[in-house]
Scaffold this motif. Structure first.
Motif, PDB file in Angstrom:
ATOM      1  N   LEU A  12       0.834  -1.205   0.000  1.00 55.08           N
ATOM      2  CA  LEU A  12       0.000   0.000   0.000  1.00 55.08           C
ATOM      3  C   LEU A  12       0.869   1.255   0.000  1.00 55.08           C
ATOM      4  N   THR A  13       1.842   1.296   0.872  1.00 54.80           N
ATOM      5  CA  THR A  13       2.728   2.466   0.956  1.00 54.80           C
ATOM      6  C   THR A  13       3.463   2.682  -0.364  1.00 54.80           C
ATOM      7  N   GLY A  14       4.008   1.608  -0.921  1.00 52.75           N
ATOM      8  CA  GLY A  14       4.714   1.711  -2.196  1.00 52.75           C
ATOM      9  C   GLY A  14       3.809   2.185  -3.320  1.00 52.75           C
ATOM     10  N   TYR A  15       2.574   1.701  -3.340  1.00 53.67           N
ATOM     11  CA  TYR A  15       1.615   2.129  -4.356  1.00 53.67           C
ATOM     12  C   TYR A  15       1.339   3.628  -4.244  1.00 53.67           C
ATOM     13  N   LEU A  16       1.135   4.099  -3.023  1.00 51.91           N
ATOM     14  CA  LEU A  16       0.841   5.528  -2.836  1.00 51.91           C
ATOM     15  C   LEU A  16       2.019   6.399  -3.265  1.00 51.91           C
ATOM     16  N   TYR A  17       3.235   5.957  -2.965  1.00 48.83           N
ATOM     17  CA  TYR A  17       4.394   6.713  -3.450  1.00 48.83           C
ATOM     18  C   TYR A  17       4.450   6.674  -4.975  1.00 48.83           C
ATOM     19  N   TRP A  18       4.227   5.499  -5.551  1.00 46.72           N
ATOM     20  CA  TRP A  18       4.307   5.333  -7.003  1.00 46.72           C
ATOM     21  C   TRP A  18       3.332   6.258  -7.723  1.00 46.72           C
ATOM     22  N   ILE A  19       2.059   6.247  -7.299  1.00 49.83           N
ATOM     23  CA  ILE A  19       1.081   7.074  -8.010  1.00 49.83           C
ATOM     24  C   ILE A  19       1.302   8.560  -7.742  1.00 49.83           C
ATOM     25  N   LEU A  26      -3.353  14.403 -10.280  1.00 53.10           N
ATOM     26  CA  LEU A  26      -4.636  14.442  -9.590  1.00 53.10           C
ATOM     27  C   LEU A  26      -5.055  13.073  -9.051  1.00 53.10           C
ATOM     28  N   GLN A  27      -4.493  12.009  -9.603  1.00 52.89           N
ATOM     29  CA  GLN A  27      -4.918  10.669  -9.204  1.00 52.89           C
ATOM     30  C   GLN A  27      -4.715  10.403  -7.713  1.00 52.89           C
ATOM     31  N   ARG A  28      -3.722  11.016  -7.112  1.00 54.58           N
ATOM     32  CA  ARG A  28      -3.451  10.812  -5.681  1.00 54.58           C
ATOM     33  C   ARG A  28      -4.641  11.236  -4.824  1.00 54.58           C
ATOM     34  N   LEU A  29      -5.462  12.130  -5.343  1.00 55.49           N
ATOM     35  CA  LEU A  29      -6.645  12.577  -4.609  1.00 55.49           C
ATOM     36  C   LEU A  29      -7.656  11.445  -4.408  1.00 55.49           C
ATOM     37  N   GLY A  30      -7.568  10.393  -5.206  1.00 55.46           N
ATOM     38  CA  GLY A  30      -8.461   9.249  -5.019  1.00 55.46           C
ATOM     39  C   GLY A  30      -8.266   8.598  -3.669  1.00 55.46           C
ATOM     40  N   TYR A  31      -7.009   8.470  -3.252  1.00 55.33           N
ATOM     41  CA  TYR A  31      -6.735   7.929  -1.914  1.00 55.33           C
ATOM     42  C   TYR A  31      -7.183   8.925  -0.845  1.00 55.33           C
ATOM     43  N   SER A  32      -6.830  10.169  -1.028  1.00 54.07           N
ATOM     44  CA  SER A  32      -7.171  11.184  -0.034  1.00 54.07           C
ATOM     45  C   SER A  32      -8.674  11.318   0.140  1.00 54.07           C
ATOM     46  N   ASP A  72     -11.574  18.612   8.272  1.00 49.59           N
ATOM     47  CA  ASP A  72     -11.186  19.777   7.474  1.00 49.59           C
ATOM     48  C   ASP A  72     -10.476  19.347   6.194  1.00 49.59           C
ATOM     49  N   HIS A  73      -9.592  18.346   6.306  1.00 45.15           N
ATOM     50  CA  HIS A  73      -8.873  17.858   5.133  1.00 45.15           C
ATOM     51  C   HIS A  73      -9.849  17.301   4.097  1.00 45.15           C
ATOM     52  N   SER A  74     -10.870  16.605   4.554  1.00 46.00           N
ATOM     53  CA  SER A  74     -11.858  16.032   3.644  1.00 46.00           C
ATOM     54  C   SER A  74     -12.531  17.116   2.815  1.00 46.00           C
ATOM     55  N   ALA A  75     -12.911  18.194   3.452  1.00 45.23           N
ATOM     56  CA  ALA A  75     -13.547  19.298   2.726  1.00 45.23           C
ATOM     57  C   ALA A  75     -12.588  19.889   1.692  1.00 45.23           C
ATOM     58  N   LEU A  76     -11.322  20.019   2.063  1.00 45.02           N
ATOM     59  CA  LEU A  76     -10.328  20.557   1.127  1.00 45.02           C
ATOM     60  C   LEU A  76     -10.111  19.620  -0.060  1.00 45.02           C
ATOM     61  N   VAL A  77     -10.054  18.316   0.206  1.00 50.74           N
ATOM     62  CA  VAL A  77      -9.873  17.343  -0.876  1.00 50.74           C
ATOM     63  C   VAL A  77     -11.070  17.391  -1.822  1.00 50.74           C
ATOM     64  N   ASN A  78     -12.269  17.404  -1.271  1.00 46.77           N
ATOM     65  CA  ASN A  78     -13.467  17.465  -2.111  1.00 46.77           C
ATOM     66  C   ASN A  78     -13.463  18.726  -2.982  1.00 46.77           C
ATOM     67  N   GLU A  79     -13.069  19.834  -2.389  1.00 40.78           N
ATOM     68  CA  GLU A  79     -12.999  21.094  -3.133  1.00 40.78           C
ATOM     69  C   GLU A  79     -11.963  21.013  -4.249  1.00 40.78           C
ATOM     70  N   MET A  80     -10.810  20.441  -3.930  1.00 41.41           N
ATOM     71  CA  MET A  80      -9.742  20.339  -4.922  1.00 41.41           C
ATOM     72  C   MET A  80     -10.162  19.433  -6.082  1.00 41.41           C
ATOM     73  N   ILE A  81     -10.796  18.313  -5.771  1.00 42.62           N
ATOM     74  CA  ILE A  81     -11.267  17.417  -6.832  1.00 42.62           C
ATOM     75  C   ILE A  81     -12.259  18.156  -7.731  1.00 42.62           C
ATOM     76  N   ALA A  82     -13.206  18.842  -7.109  1.00 39.90           N
ATOM     77  CA  ALA A  82     -14.231  19.556  -7.889  1.00 39.90           C
ATOM     78  C   ALA A  82     -13.621  20.644  -8.772  1.00 39.90           C
ATOM     79  N   GLU A  92     -11.552   9.541 -14.016  1.00 35.93           N
ATOM     80  CA  GLU A  92     -11.255   8.105 -14.071  1.00 35.93           C
ATOM     81  C   GLU A  92     -10.002   7.778 -13.267  1.00 35.93           C
ATOM     82  N   ASP A  93      -8.974   8.622 -13.361  1.00 39.78           N
ATOM     83  CA  ASP A  93      -7.737   8.394 -12.615  1.00 39.78           C
ATOM     84  C   ASP A  93      -7.985   8.482 -11.114  1.00 39.78           C
ATOM     85  N   VAL A  94      -8.756   9.473 -10.691  1.00 34.74           N
ATOM     86  CA  VAL A  94      -9.081   9.611  -9.262  1.00 34.74           C
ATOM     87  C   VAL A  94      -9.873   8.398  -8.796  1.00 34.74           C
ATOM     88  N   ALA A  95     -10.857   7.986  -9.574  1.00 36.65           N
ATOM     89  CA  ALA A  95     -11.687   6.839  -9.192  1.00 36.65           C
ATOM     90  C   ALA A  95     -10.869   5.552  -9.145  1.00 36.65           C
TER      91      ALA A  95
END
Length: 133
Positions: A12-19, A26-32, A72-82, A92-95
């Protein structure tokens, strides 16, 4: 001494660093997206884990501290994605990362449960350090 992470944790850690370093940034926002907003769902699980293992809040500092901060982070992530996801490929990348990271996290938790069961059965000393906490 604390043993090295379980294999699924390293995956999991390696995947998150890789992406984070390749592909659509923007794909990293899928995890966040799910990681920052999961506390209402995992709070009951955290309570059971705490009770089952006899842990104090001080021994669960990551979860205790992050539960409030991540609202608070969740609201920021949602805003950034939007604001930043402009193409179907961005969405598709985020999903894709959201689903993949959820699956990898599930595997990690399965591995933790298995390691705990082995410890309780006296088949492993891997988690023996927990007794010192």
């Amino acid at each position: 001494p604390i043993p090295p992470p379980l294999a699924a944790t390293e995956v999991l850690t390696g995947y998150l660093y890789w992406i984070s370093y390749q592909g659509n940034p923007l794909q990293r926002l899928g995890y966040s997206y799910w990681a920052e907003s999961c506390y209402e769902y995992i709070r009951p699980l955290m309570g059971r884990v705490q009770k089952t293992l006899g842990l104090t809040a001080a021994q669960m500092t990551f979860f205790v501290a992050h539960a409030d901060i991540d609202e608070d982070h969740s609201a920021l992530v949602n805003e950034m994605i939007a604001k930043k996801c402009r193409t179907p490929e961005d969405w598709e990348d985020v999903a894709r990362v959201m689903e993949t990271s959820l699956r990898l996290t599930w595997r990690m938790m399965d591995e933790v449960v298995d390691a705990h069961a082995r410890l309780l059965a006296g088949q492993s000393e891997r988690g023996a350090f927990l007794k010192a906490l």
